[in-house]
Design an enzyme around this catalytic site. Structure first.
Site, PDB file in Angstrom:
ATOM      1  N   LYS A  32     -59.180 -23.256   2.651  1.00 38.03           N
ATOM      2  CA  LYS A  32     -60.067 -23.450   1.483  1.00 38.03           C
ATOM      3  C   LYS A  32     -59.455 -23.138   0.162  1.00 38.03           C
ATOM      4  O   LYS A  32     -59.632 -22.100  -0.521  1.00 38.03           O
ATOM      5  CB  LYS A  32     -61.493 -22.263   1.687  1.00 38.03           C
ATOM      6  N   LEU A  38     -62.829 -28.634   6.604  1.00 41.95           N
ATOM      7  CA  LEU A  38     -62.892 -27.180   6.566  1.00 41.95           C
ATOM      8  C   LEU A  38     -63.731 -26.534   7.810  1.00 41.95           C
ATOM      9  O   LEU A  38     -64.683 -27.149   8.251  1.00 41.95           O
ATOM     10  CB  LEU A  38     -63.467 -26.665   5.245  1.00 41.95           C
ATOM     11  N   GLU A  61     -65.867 -35.395   6.466  1.00 44.79           N
ATOM     12  CA  GLU A  61     -66.607 -34.410   6.272  1.00 44.79           C
ATOM     13  C   GLU A  61     -67.103 -34.855   4.731  1.00 44.79           C
ATOM     14  O   GLU A  61     -66.706 -35.823   4.365  1.00 44.79           O
ATOM     15  CB  GLU A  61     -65.894 -32.862   6.200  1.00 44.79           C
ATOM     16  N   TYR A 103     -60.471 -19.604  -2.075  1.00 43.75           N
ATOM     17  CA  TYR A 103     -61.700 -19.245  -2.242  1.00 43.75           C
ATOM     18  C   TYR A 103     -62.650 -19.062  -1.235  1.00 43.75           C
ATOM     19  O   TYR A 103     -62.209 -19.902  -0.086  1.00 43.75           O
ATOM     20  CB  TYR A 103     -62.260 -20.103  -3.462  1.00 43.75           C
TER      21      TYR A 103
HETATM   22  N1  PDD Z   1     -67.768 -25.534   0.245  1.00 41.66           N
HETATM   23  N2  PDD Z   1     -66.078 -28.703   3.703  1.00 41.66           N
HETATM   24  C1  PDD Z   1     -65.766 -28.627   2.613  1.00 41.66           C
HETATM   25  C2  PDD Z   1     -64.853 -29.212   1.915  1.00 41.66           C
HETATM   26  C3  PDD Z   1     -66.367 -27.495   1.657  1.00 41.66           C
HETATM   27  O1  PDD Z   1     -65.988 -27.188   0.473  1.00 41.66           O
HETATM   28  C4  PDD Z   1     -67.360 -26.841   2.339  1.00 41.66           C
HETATM   29  C5  PDD Z   1     -68.321 -25.742   1.496  1.00 41.66           C
HETATM   30  C6  PDD Z   1     -67.901 -26.970   3.577  1.00 41.66           C
HETATM   31  C7  PDD Z   1     -68.952 -26.144   4.187  1.00 41.66           C
HETATM   32  O2  PDD Z   1     -68.670 -24.867   4.346  1.00 41.66           O
HETATM   33  P1  PDD Z   1     -69.631 -23.741   4.533  1.00 41.66           P
HETATM   34  O3  PDD Z   1     -70.523 -24.052   5.466  1.00 41.66           O
HETATM   35  O4  PDD Z   1     -68.752 -22.433   4.899  1.00 41.66           O
HETATM   36  O5  PDD Z   1     -70.247 -23.541   3.145  1.00 41.66           O
HETATM   37  C8  PDD Z   1     -67.173 -27.896   4.278  1.00 41.66           C
HETATM   38  C9  PDD Z   1     -68.530 -24.494  -0.573  1.00 41.66           C
HETATM   39  C10 PDD Z   1     -69.797 -24.259  -0.580  1.00 41.66           C
HETATM   40  C11 PDD Z   1     -68.197 -24.846  -1.989  1.00 41.66           C
HETATM   41  O6  PDD Z   1     -67.043 -25.228  -2.305  1.00 41.66           O
HETATM   42  O7  PDD Z   1     -68.867 -24.626  -3.113  1.00 41.66           O
END
Ligand code: PDD
Length: 291
Positions: free
Chosen positions: A147, A203, A179, A32
């Site tokens: 992801k 991620l 993270e 996703y």
């Molecule tokens: N999640 N690490 C994890 C495990 C995440 O699920 C996310 C983002 C990030 C940050 O990535 P980005 O800056 O590209 O949003 C880091 C999204 C927002 C979600 O699962 O809704």
């Protein structure tokens, strides 16, 4: 959520259905993306679509749509959002297959789902009060760079954080802070802004990349380096970054204050730069420039 994109069609949310045999549902066999859109303009869509491609490659699922088709679909969904900030959720599953064979035929047609959700306004208390986090053992698998929609460990960690009176959790593996449950990690240690380097253990966040870019432009000393648990605990500032939460300052870690227990000066500076970047997107959208 009013409208859902499902396999080429735009449907009212309550009419968008996938078969119970969809691999995304039965196996979590899907990936996703979450793309923020400010005033109807998607932010860093190309970077999100690049990451989607890397996730699809990693799970050996051919991308079912061209770059143009993705951008067109994102644009169509954004048009329904008006001036309110939204996130666009995209999911690609390996498709529906009657049976539970771990290895389905390669001829399956992937399922593509997308919809928008309003991004809630930032809680006005955050710039003064920040958020609280706990640390938890990282029980996730070893491909956290994908992801994937397999988010059970993240869901349980988030629940444990809330139950303990915190807002979020930071995963620790082998003595190294990785993270947050849905965010990347930054600390300010002895004046240096540090985030863990990209690896299989986290991620590669688009917001993380933007923060590094803003730090570079503003001449803020920064490094991509592993963060030992001991360094996390003595950091002057801790931030969690994501597309929907932006840059959240952590002021309490496992019940102990971070720095002086208030969002720090480096966070204020970076938040100002981030908000300015967002504002530029909003203004460009208003002027009809949605590139
Ligand atoms: N999640 N690490 C994890 C495990 C995440 O699920 C996310 C983002 C990030 C940050 O990535 P980005 O800056 O590209 O949003 C880091 C999204 C927002 C979600 O699962 O809704």
């Amino acid at each position: 959520m009013r409208q859902v994109y499902l396999n080429g069609r735009y449907l009212p949310a309550d009419e968008a259905c996938v078969p119970v045999t969809d691999r995304g549902l039965l196996f979590g066999d899907s990936v996703y993306e979450v793309i923020p859109a400010y005033a109807g303009a998607p932010f860093r869509a190309a970077e999100h679509l690049d990451r989607l491609q890397r996730s699809l490659d990693a799970i050996r699922l051919p991308n079912p749509m061209s770059r143009e088709a993705w951008l067109e679909m994102i644009g169509t969904l954004c048009d329904t959002c008006g001036a309110v900030d939204h996130s666009i959720y995209i999911q690609v599953t390996r498709g529906a297959y009657p049976g539970r064979a771990h290895r389905p035929p390669e001829t399956l047609r992937p399922t593509v789902i997308a919809f928008t959700q309003p991004i809630p306004e930032r809680d006005p208390r955050i710039p003064e009060q920040g958020i609280r986090a706990i640390t938890l053992a990282d029980i996730r698998w070893h491909r956290c760079d994908i992801k994937s929609t397999n988010l059970l460990a993240n869901v349980l960690a988030q629940a444990q954080a809330l139950e303990s009176g915190a807002d979020d959790a930071i995963f620790i593996r082998d003595g190294i802070a990785r993270e947050g449950t849905a965010s990347n990690l930054f600390i300010v240690l002895d004046g240096l802004l540090i985030t863990p380097p990209n690896s299989d253990e986290l991620l590669p966040g688009i917001t993380r990349e933007l923060v590094l870019e803003l730090a570079r432009e503003a001449g803020i000393a920064h490094a991509e380096a592993s963060i030992r648990e001991a360094d996390l605990r003595r950091a002057g500032e801790i931030w969690l970054t994501s597309s929907t939460r932006e840059i959240a300052p952590v002021v309490m870690l496992d019940g102990a204050p971070v720095g002086d227990g208030r969002p720090g000066p480096r966070w204020r500076e970076m938040d100002r730069l981030y908000q300015a970047a967002k504002q530029r997107i909003r203004l460009a959208a208003r002027n009809g420039d949605t590139r």
